[in-house]
Design a protein around this motif. Structure first.
Motif, mmCIF file in Angstrom:
data_model
loop_
_atom_site.group_PDB
_atom_site.id
_atom_site.type_symbol
_atom_site.label_atom_id
_atom_site.label_comp_id
_atom_site.label_asym_id
_atom_site.label_seq_id
_atom_site.Cartn_x
_atom_site.Cartn_y
_atom_site.Cartn_z
ATOM 1 N N GLN A 59 0.848 -1.175 0.000
ATOM 2 C CA GLN A 59 0.000 0.000 0.000
ATOM 3 C C GLN A 59 0.886 1.227 0.000
ATOM 4 N N ARG A 97 -7.024 -1.512 -6.763
ATOM 5 C CA ARG A 97 -7.959 -1.542 -5.646
ATOM 6 C C ARG A 97 -9.319 -0.924 -5.978
ATOM 7 N N TYR A 613 -9.329 2.141 1.663
ATOM 8 C CA TYR A 613 -8.536 0.953 1.389
ATOM 9 C C TYR A 613 -8.172 0.322 2.735
ATOM 10 N N GLU A 621 -8.145 -7.910 1.448
ATOM 11 C CA GLU A 621 -8.280 -6.473 1.258
ATOM 12 C C GLU A 621 -9.758 -6.135 1.087
ATOM 13 N N ASP A 623 -11.988 -2.761 -0.060
ATOM 14 C CA ASP A 623 -11.918 -1.407 -0.597
ATOM 15 C C ASP A 623 -13.322 -0.927 -0.967
#
Length: 695
Positions: A59, A97, A613, A621, A623
């Motif tokens: 990230q 993302r 995020y 993950e 998002d």
């Protein structure tokens, strides 16, 4: 579905199968060449795969983002935080993302940009107002290659594509950049920059499917050639299903395309870098079109139409370093496009050459200058509805630019002066200067301001095109026709822009960027009544009431764009953007225009973007993106909220799984209205699954 359309789908699938077979062959290269400089050894390959996984999950921090180097503002490498312009960078992390599957959908996250999807395969994209399908004040580049169409100075977004995993970043400049990039960089620049092939070694296969997408397949393989060179080749194809109208019926706006390409990067002795790339594409896009130029009843008809598009390009770039203080860049490309619609067709060939020299005169002064030439030839196939006279035309564009950056006070105050000089076949010689100043108040606060002049030069559509808008019965059974007619009298639209911005980075976990602007426009395009005339052909004979293109609108736009980034937790990053935009246009006293002030209502007054995020345990993950777009009065489109979310999982063995949910809040909503005979569909709720495998 027509037989012709079915045949095109069948051909696309054959191409995909051939591409898959080709990639399978490439994947065997390490086995075919188990030793030697041209092969990638298994240990090297494994190390690259491990590094790819780490990069895949990385990230980008706020500090790293502000230190990102960009080139679009000054045509040289500079840090984002040092740019004296309103700049937003869509990073490779954002591309992954957000889950966006096309370039215009990625642009939604940029404050100050207006992005509206017209149907399944068309978008209206602009910066700081004047949005429509053929927005003519936004310059779009891909690796330095201009992709706007000189026929109307706009962009066909459904053919601007590449493998998104190969995009390094997208630099978006809101505001004029004409002093460096020339005409049509009036309200903004979108510069799409792909990765060096040295950054894409190994293999990649991506596959996606969803409710409104039959499939989306992409493949890429990269390797080395000796010690100094690397290459990659890629192919991708997709089939997009139709959206719906307001009643939930099929809108017949399907879209399918195939694209393949290559890139080679060579570095020699640390002084010379060569880059070669090329691509080919082919596809179809359906649309619902209203033809209003018929000479017999019913005088207007709405039908399904299929667009056939194909083309390709080759581009070469050579960078030479004379010393630490001097370097040059030479770029040459050839581009071909072929597009056929039911009412119009065009084939265009473009050759462009560009030279640039960057010279650090002293430790406190740097000069960048360059020369350019572009040749463009197009051939058109018109109909009664839309035609261009003459059918073919060759255009020449000569250009030069000069920019001088001076450090007035040591590491505190910088002044940049520059201008673009162009000579074109439509409006002649144009000068587009700018002055920018940047003041570093302290290590955490930077102020910048700019004054710029930019022009939107006439296109073929402004001077050579005729569009028959409507036919209707006249006296004694005769037929009358209303038409927009281009004229040589149309001149360049002019902009004088005033900008003021602030960047604030008080700590490592927060930053804010504020940009304000006040734009003065002169000689904007208007539609003026002209003297009627009689036509015998095509039959039946008819009286034409022409509307001539003129320059009789002036006005102003102004607004504020705000962006804030917050690293709420080490695993959680938030971004919020807000745009306030106003437009006020006035007709010249001599104008008879009754429609051009619709410009005031085709861009929203307020826009809001919120992105989150989150990195979760177990390589997960999450998002989320929330958008608010204000109403569009011109098209009677209501304000709307849009919520998208993505859940991603980095599975074992270099597999990435993504589940996307789009437009969660509505079954469907409108983002734009009918324009230029093209009818708009509604954006549906959808679910989309993607799988990626890195070899």
């Amino acid at each position: 579905m027509s037989q012709k359309k079915s045949t095109r789908h069948y051909d696309t699938r054959i191409l995909l199968r051939l591409a898959a077979a080709f990639f399978m062959l490439l994947l065997l290269l390490p086995a075919i060449f188990p030793s030697g400089s041209h092969a990638i050894t298994s240990s090297t390959q494994n190390a690259e795969n491990d590094e790819a996984v780490i990069d895949y999950l990385k990230q980008l921090s706020i500090d790293e983002l502000l230190l990102t180097e960009i080139t679009s503002v000054s045509k040289k490498n500079e840090r984002l935080t040092d740019a004296a312009a309103a700049v937003f960078v869509i990073t490779a992390e954002d591309i992954r993302r957000t889950g966006a599957r096309s370039i215009p959908e990625l642009l939604r996250i940029v404050p100050g940009l207006q992005v509206a999807r017209i149907d399944a395969n068309k978008w209206a994209v602009t910066s700081r107002g004047f949005n429509n399908r053929f927005s003519n004040k936004l310059l779009v580049l891909m690796d330095g290659r201009s992709v706007y169409n000189p026929l109307f100075s706009g962009v066909y977004w459904n053919v601007q594509d590449t493998l998104l995993e190969d995009v390094d970043r997208i630099e978006v400049i809101r505001g004029p950049g004409a002093a460096l990039w020339g005409a049509n960089a009036v309200n903004g620049i979108v510069n799409i920059i792909t990765k060096s092939s040295k950054e894409t070694l190994g293999g990649l296969v991506t596959f996606g499917l969803g409710i409104h997408t039959d499939y989306n397949l992409g493949m890429r393989y990269g390797g080395t050639i000796g010690k100094d060179a690397a290459y990659r080749i890629y192919a991708k194809g997709f089939q997009q299903n139709a959206f719906e109208d307001e009643s939930g019926n099929d809108f017949t706006d399907e879209w399918d395309a195939f694209r393949g390409g290559f890139r080679v990067d060579i570095g020699k002795n640390g002084r010379d870098d060569f880059s070669f790339q090329g691509s080919l594409y082919d596809g179809t896009a359906d649309q619902r079109i209203t033809t209003t130029g018929l000479l017999t009843p019913p005088f207007s008809i709405t039908t399904k139409d299929t667009i056939y598009f194909s083309g390709g390009h080759v581009l070469g770039c050579w960078r030479h370093l004379f010393s630490n203080n001097s370097q040059t860049t030479m770029q040459l490309y050839y581009d071909r496009t072929d597009r056929k619609e039911g009412v119009f067709g065009e084939t265009r060939d473009t050759v462009d050459i560009d030279f640039q020299h960057q010279w650090e005169v002293t430790s406190r002064q740097e000069i960048v200058w360059g020369l350019g030439y572009r040749f463009s030839k197009n051939d058109t196939n018109g109909t009664f509805t839309i035609s261009v006279s003459p059918d073919s035309r060759e255009d020449h564009l000569f250009s030069a630019f000069f920019q001088d950056t001076i450090e007035l006070f040591s590491n505190r105050l910088w002044l940049t002066l520059g201008s673009k000089f162009e000579d074109n076949d439509y409006s002649g010689f144009e000068v587009q200067p700018s002055a920018r100043i940047r003041w570093r108040y302290n290590p955490h606060i930077t102020l910048w301001s700019a004054i710029s002049r930019a022009v939107r030069t006439p296109s073929r559509a402004d001077q050579d095109m005729r569009v028959n808008l409507a036919s209707f019965p006249g006296n004694d059974g005769a037929v009358n026709v209303m038409a927009i007619v281009g004229t040589d009298d149309f001149d360049s639209e002019e902009l004088t822009a005033f900008e003021l911005g602030l960047r604030w980075h008080p700590c490592s976990w927060f930053s804010a960027d504020i940009a304000s602007f006040y734009n003065l426009y002169d000689r904007l395009r208007s539609i003026e009544p002209a003297t009627p005339f009689f036509e015998a052909l095509p039959s039946p004979p008819h009286l034409v009431f022409p509307l001539s293109i003129g320059n009789k609108i002036d006005g102003k736009t102004y607004g504020v764009e705000v962006l804030a980034d917050l690293q709420a937790l080490p695993q959680w990053k938030l971004s919020i953007g807000y745009t306030w935009f106003q437009v006020d246009l006035d007709l010249n006293a001599a104008s008879g225009d009754r429609s051009a002030l619709e410009y005031e209502g085709n861009s929203p007054d307020h826009q809001l973007q919120l992105r989150s995020y989150v990195n979760l345990p177990f390589r997960l993950e999450w998002d989320t993106m929330l958008f608010f777009v204000d109403q569009l009065n011109t098209f009677d489109v209501s304000e709307y909220w849009r919520l998208d979310t993505r859940i991603g999982w980095q599975a074992p063995h270099n597999v990435m799984v993504n589940l996307h949910f789009e437009n969660i809040l509505d079954d469907r909503h409108s983002e734009y209205g009918n324009q230029s005979g093209i009818n708009a569909s509604e954006m549906p709720r959808s679910v989309y699954l993607t799988l990626s495998y890195r070899l």
